[in-house]
Design a protein around this motif. Structure first.
Motif, PDB file in Angstrom:
ATOM      1  N   ARG A   1      33.431  38.594  48.100  1.00  0.00           N
ATOM      2  CA  ARG A   1      32.646  38.973  46.570  1.00  0.00           C
ATOM      3  C   ARG A   1      31.551  38.067  46.860  1.00  0.00           C
ATOM      4  NH1 ARG A   1      37.709  39.061  42.581  1.00  0.00           N
ATOM      5  NH2 ARG A   1      38.374  37.500  44.261  1.00  0.00           N
TER       6      ARG A   1
ATOM      7  N   HIS B   1      36.527  32.628  41.667  1.00  0.00           N
ATOM      8  CA  HIS B   1      36.836  31.439  42.486  1.00  0.00           C
ATOM      9  C   HIS B   1      35.888  30.155  41.920  1.00  0.00           C
ATOM     10  CE1 HIS B   1      38.155  34.087  45.750  1.00  0.00           C
ATOM     11  NE2 HIS B   1      39.511  33.371  45.188  1.00  0.00           N
TER      12      HIS B   1
ATOM     13  N   PHE C   1      34.742  30.773  49.218  1.00  0.00           N
ATOM     14  CA  PHE C   1      36.411  30.799  49.361  1.00  0.00           C
ATOM     15  C   PHE C   1      36.983  31.517  50.364  1.00  0.00           C
ATOM     16  CE2 PHE C   1      40.714  31.508  47.964  1.00  0.00           C
ATOM     17  CZ  PHE C   1      40.974  30.272  46.993  1.00  0.00           C
TER      18      PHE C   1
ATOM     19  N   CYS D   1      37.234  35.578  51.154  1.00  0.00           N
ATOM     20  CA  CYS D   1      36.671  36.133  49.811  1.00  0.00           C
ATOM     21  C   CYS D   1      35.512  36.867  49.966  1.00  0.00           C
ATOM     22  CB  CYS D   1      36.570  35.380  48.441  1.00  0.00           C
ATOM     23  SG  CYS D   1      35.991  36.111  47.070  1.00  0.00           S
TER      24      CYS D   1
ATOM     25  N   CYS E   1      31.003  34.687  48.435  1.00  0.00           N
ATOM     26  CA  CYS E   1      31.596  33.531  48.069  1.00  0.00           C
ATOM     27  C   CYS E   1      32.368  32.809  49.245  1.00  0.00           C
ATOM     28  CB  CYS E   1      32.907  34.312  47.349  1.00  0.00           C
ATOM     29  SG  CYS E   1      34.163  33.072  46.782  1.00  0.00           S
TER      30      CYS E   1
ATOM     31  N   CYS F   1      32.108  33.536  44.037  1.00  0.00           N
ATOM     32  CA  CYS F   1      32.201  34.431  42.991  1.00  0.00           C
ATOM     33  C   CYS F   1      32.853  34.032  41.685  1.00  0.00           C
ATOM     34  CB  CYS F   1      33.236  35.630  43.699  1.00  0.00           C
ATOM     35  SG  CYS F   1      34.974  35.129  43.592  1.00  0.00           S
TER      36      CYS F   1
HETATM   37 ZN   LIG Z   1      35.503  34.540  45.777  1.00  0.00          ZN
END
Ligand SMILES: [Zn+2]
Ligand SMILES: [Zn+2]
Length: 143
Positions: free
Chosen positions: A16, A28, A11, A14, A9, A25
């Motif tokens: 994930r 997000h 973000f 993050c 991800c 993800c």
């Molecule tokens: Zn994320």
């Protein structure tokens, strides 16, 4: 063919895995979509706020009836007529813009029947100068 390694991800902080072919993800991705929807809504709101209140007036039945009866009485473009041209009127214009004098919105002496060409010409002049003044008639060709 080996699968491309799943992206993480994008973000900040993050870790994930991104879903589908996206870069975020699921959580997000949803967040970004919500932000986009909110931004679109804001844009529409700003646009609507900018629309002059006069827009509403032109959609009222009172105005539609008024402009119809005025055009029946003035079937020719009054600007064109004043310089000797015979052009059917296609719309009714306010001499003093409605947004400036809404009280004159339905007063005959503040109305004029125009063709589209004259209306566009006058409308442009009004936008350029901020005042509704009489503009030069179009240059006539040689007859
Ligand atoms: Zn994320
Ligand atoms: Zn005209």
């Amino acid at each position: 063919m080996p699968l491309a390694p799943a992206a993480v991800c994008s973000f900040p902080n993050c870790l994930r895995l991104a879903v589908g072919r996206g870069t975020r993800c699921a959580e997000h991705k949803a967040l970004r979509e919500a932000e986009r929807a909110a931004a679109i809504k804001e844009t529409h709101k700003a646009y609507n706020a900018k629309r002059p209140a006069s827009d509403k007036f032109y959609w009222t039945n009172t105005w539609k009836r008024k402009s119809e009866s005025f055009r029946e009485a003035h079937p020719l473009c009054m600007e064109c007529e004043s310089i000797g041209l015979v052009v059917p009127s296609t719309m009714v214009d306010h001499i003093i813009p409605y947004r400036e004098r809404p009280d004159l919105g339905l007063v005959d002496s503040n109305l004029r029947a125009l063709c589209w060409q004259c209306h566009n010409r006058i409308g442009k002049k009004v936008r350029d100068c901020g005042v509704a003044e009489r503009v030069e008639p179009p240059k006539l060709g040689r007859f």
